[in-house]
Design a protein around this motif. Sequence first.
Motif, PDB file in Angstrom:
ATOM      1  N   ASN A 294       0.852  -1.189   0.000  1.00 42.67           N
ATOM      2  CA  ASN A 294       0.000   0.000   0.000  1.00 42.67           C
ATOM      3  C   ASN A 294       0.886   1.236   0.000  1.00 42.67           C
ATOM      4  OD1 ASN A 294      -1.821   2.086   0.448  1.00 42.67           O
ATOM      5  ND2 ASN A 294      -2.996   0.972   1.990  1.00 42.67           N
ATOM      6  N   PRO A 295       1.252   1.733  -1.183  1.00 45.37           N
ATOM      7  CA  PRO A 295       2.173   2.886  -1.255  1.00 45.37           C
ATOM      8  C   PRO A 295       1.590   4.175  -0.701  1.00 45.37           C
ATOM      9  CG  PRO A 295       1.351   2.278  -3.437  1.00 45.37           C
ATOM     10  CD  PRO A 295       0.896   1.200  -2.507  1.00 45.37           C
ATOM     11  N   ARG A 296       0.308   4.183  -0.342  1.00 46.19           N
ATOM     12  CA  ARG A 296      -0.264   5.376   0.302  1.00 46.19           C
ATOM     13  C   ARG A 296       0.275   5.558   1.717  1.00 46.19           C
ATOM     14  NH1 ARG A 296      -4.984   3.255  -2.259  1.00 46.19           N
ATOM     15  NH2 ARG A 296      -5.446   2.096  -0.353  1.00 46.19           N
ATOM     16  N   ILE A 297       0.780   4.485   2.313  1.00 53.38           N
ATOM     17  CA  ILE A 297       1.303   4.548   3.672  1.00 53.38           C
ATOM     18  C   ILE A 297       2.750   5.046   3.631  1.00 53.38           C
ATOM     19  CG2 ILE A 297       1.850   3.228   5.748  1.00 53.38           C
ATOM     20  CD1 ILE A 297      -0.390   1.278   4.952  1.00 53.38           C
ATOM     21  N   GLY A 298       2.991   6.192   4.251  1.00 48.67           N
ATOM     22  CA  GLY A 298       4.332   6.755   4.261  1.00 48.67           C
ATOM     23  C   GLY A 298       5.187   6.160   5.364  1.00 48.67           C
ATOM     24  N   VAL A 299       6.490   6.137   5.152  1.00 48.51           N
ATOM     25  CA  VAL A 299       7.429   5.584   6.130  1.00 48.51           C
ATOM     26  C   VAL A 299       8.563   6.578   6.350  1.00 48.51           C
ATOM     27  CG1 VAL A 299       9.063   3.731   6.669  1.00 48.51           C
ATOM     28  CG2 VAL A 299       6.903   3.197   5.497  1.00 48.51           C
ATOM     29  N   THR A 300       8.843   6.870   7.624  1.00 48.53           N
ATOM     30  CA  THR A 300       9.986   7.693   8.004  1.00 48.53           C
ATOM     31  C   THR A 300      10.881   6.882   8.922  1.00 48.53           C
ATOM     32  OG1 THR A 300       8.691   9.747   7.885  1.00 48.53           O
ATOM     33  CG2 THR A 300      10.743   9.804   9.164  1.00 48.53           C
ATOM     34  N   VAL A 301      12.166   6.770   8.561  1.00 46.14           N
ATOM     35  CA  VAL A 301      13.143   6.077   9.396  1.00 46.14           C
ATOM     36  C   VAL A 301      14.013   7.144  10.078  1.00 46.14           C
ATOM     37  CG1 VAL A 301      15.047   4.425   9.461  1.00 46.14           C
ATOM     38  CG2 VAL A 301      13.127   4.056   7.882  1.00 46.14           C
ATOM     39  N   VAL A 302      14.042   7.106  11.407  1.00 52.17           N
ATOM     40  CA  VAL A 302      14.765   8.106  12.186  1.00 52.17           C
ATOM     41  C   VAL A 302      16.141   7.547  12.536  1.00 52.17           C
ATOM     42  CG1 VAL A 302      14.727   9.576  14.222  1.00 52.17           C
ATOM     43  CG2 VAL A 302      12.577   8.914  13.121  1.00 52.17           C
ATOM     44  N   PRO A 303      17.223   8.138  12.029  1.00 57.94           N
ATOM     45  CA  PRO A 303      18.569   7.598  12.287  1.00 57.94           C
ATOM     46  C   PRO A 303      18.945   7.643  13.763  1.00 57.94           C
ATOM     47  CG  PRO A 303      18.586   9.217  10.492  1.00 57.94           C
ATOM     48  CD  PRO A 303      17.257   9.327  11.164  1.00 57.94           C
ATOM     49  N   GLY A 304      19.705   6.619  14.185  1.00 56.20           N
ATOM     50  CA  GLY A 304      20.332   6.658  15.494  1.00 56.20           C
ATOM     51  C   GLY A 304      19.467   6.318  16.687  1.00 56.20           C
ATOM     52  N   HIS A 305      18.284   5.736  16.450  1.00 54.54           N
ATOM     53  CA  HIS A 305      17.383   5.462  17.569  1.00 54.54           C
ATOM     54  C   HIS A 305      16.920   4.012  17.556  1.00 54.54           C
ATOM     55  CE1 HIS A 305      17.175   9.599  18.885  1.00 54.54           C
ATOM     56  NE2 HIS A 305      17.011   9.956  17.629  1.00 54.54           N
ATOM     57  N   GLY A 306      16.840   3.426  18.764  1.00 52.86           N
ATOM     58  CA  GLY A 306      16.341   2.078  18.933  1.00 52.86           C
ATOM     59  C   GLY A 306      14.853   2.071  19.205  1.00 52.86           C
TER      60      GLY A 306
END
Length: 330
Positions: A294-306
Amino acid sequence: MTRWMRHLTYGLGILIVVVAGALAAAIAFDSPSAPPVLAAGNTIPGIAQWNFAELPKAQSVKARDGAPLNYRLYPGRADRAIVLVHGSTGSGTEMLKLAQALQAAGATVYAISLRGHGGSGTRNGDVSYRGQLDDDLADLVKGVGIDKQGIHRTLAGFSSGGGFVLRVAGGPQAGLFDDYLAISPYIGPDSPTSKPDSGGWAGVALPRIVALSLLDGIGLPWFQGLPAIHFATQAKADDRRTPVYSFRLMASLQLGMDWRAVLARIKAPTQIVVGADDELFHADQFQPMMQAINPRIGVTVVPGHGHLGMIADPAAVSAVAAAWRRMADR
């Protein structure tokens, strides 16, 4: 009756007895074992330095069965409401830092404790039936008065709570909220985002779960209050922690075996935010998986965090709040 038909009947009878016996044994004798304590899922970074005097007083509304549904209110804009869901074993208390960040971004935040957690409901680690959390959510929205027109409603959640957010977004109650925010969400055991046993966080009674799922599939919701998951914590069951989940609580939280179909049905604006160094999930797999489903769902990956840093570290909670603002301001 011919001889071969008698043999077939006897054989089927024996097979049914064997299968029934195996199911009964799995249900009766299998139970989730406690894994070794996993700090990455059990201990929130920096929590010893938190000022709990800042924690709002617990309030509650009544669910349709009369049970309390507890929440903590962080007042903000009257027309921007966020219902914020905690992760596995936790309660609304542990969402303090994330709730404050969302409040600072302009939202009125209701940090809730799901039934079976934080004093909500009637039993720690259990609900009364599968799907009761969905009914509770509708009761809470009405009970706190955010069902009115002119209020922009967001459902946000972390970890197992993030999975619950996606379950609601792709389910029959999707219309309760205008948009959805899932932080480091649990998708399913066979998702490419999941590490084995969620990185060691969950001890699962797999034979019992399979047996109860088979019974449920033929319309027999028996024995679903039995324990199904024991999390990797030494915490005892109390108003702050819920170390063991029943089958029906587990099933009420998760997207289920057809999680791909649930994700594909999501139409409302939805964002996933995950730490790049998550110890429980493969952070780099969220984007390609969502692009395929479902490409409508956006994803953000935050560097440096567990994993737990996403609800505690100032930079991480600011990134989550920024993702909400971008979505809510559309």
